[in-house]
Design an enzyme around this catalytic site. Structure first.
Site, short mmCIF file in Angstrom:
data_model
loop_
_atom_site.label_atom_id
_atom_site.label_comp_id
_atom_site.label_asym_id
_atom_site.label_seq_id
_atom_site.Cartn_x
_atom_site.Cartn_y
_atom_site.Cartn_z
N GLY A 69 5.77 5.60 -12.36
CA GLY A 69 4.87 5.91 -11.25
C GLY A 69 4.19 4.70 -10.64
O GLY A 69 3.21 4.84 -9.91
N HIS A 88 -1.73 -3.78 -12.77
CA HIS A 88 -3.11 -3.30 -12.61
C HIS A 88 -3.40 -2.22 -13.64
O HIS A 88 -2.52 -1.44 -14.01
CB HIS A 88 -3.36 -2.77 -11.19
N HIS A 121 -5.73 1.01 -14.32
CA HIS A 121 -6.60 2.01 -13.70
C HIS A 121 -7.70 2.38 -14.70
O HIS A 121 -7.41 2.69 -15.86
CB HIS A 121 -5.83 3.30 -13.41
#
Ligand code: 5GP
Ligand code: ZN
Length: 115
Positions: free
Chosen positions: A94, A101, A103
């Site tokens: 995804g 990065h 989340h």
């Protein structure tokens, strides 16, 4: 810096973002399309395409990435109730933006399933 990379451009200040924290190595800013009341992206300032690109030598950077997220969770007031840290990798994982990065999601009860 990768010229075509949106997160490199954010890190360089060329693209505006709602920055919540930065130091020499990391930048943290609010996700443009938040999936929770607190949705922050923490990135290394240097361009790393994904977790698949990480090398053994970068273990300290990865450790500090998670510590940065932990500190931000406290600062944003979600540490006590809990939060989720997610790294998507590759198309089936995804990942949409090809710059590593993390989340930080919090401020609501997140779904039990991982998808
Ligand atoms: P991924 O699916 O790659 O793990 O997550 C990429 C995230 O970056 C998405 O949650 C998306 O909303 C966010 N995003 C994409 N472009 C921008 C942008 O220009 N600014 C900000 N603040 N977030 C972005
Ligand atoms: Zn980049």
């Amino acid at each position: 810096m990768a010229k075509e990379c949106i997160f490199c451009r954010i890190a360089a200040g060329e693209v505006p973002s709602d920055i919540v924290y930065q130091d020499e190595d990391f930048l943290a800013f609010r996700d443009i399309s938040p999936q929770a009341p607190i949705h922050i992206l923490i990135i290394p300032k240097t361009h790393i395409a994904s977790s698949a690109e990480l090398t053994e030598e970068q273990h300290e950077l990865v450790g500090r990435l998670i510590i940065t997220a932990k500190n931000l969770a406290e600062k944003e007031g979600v540490a006590k109730e809990g939060y989720r840290l997610v790294i998507n990798c590759g198309s089936e994982g995804g990942q949409v933006v090809p710059h590593l990065h993390l989340h930080l999601l919090g401020g609501r009860r997140l779904a039990d399933k991982l998808g």
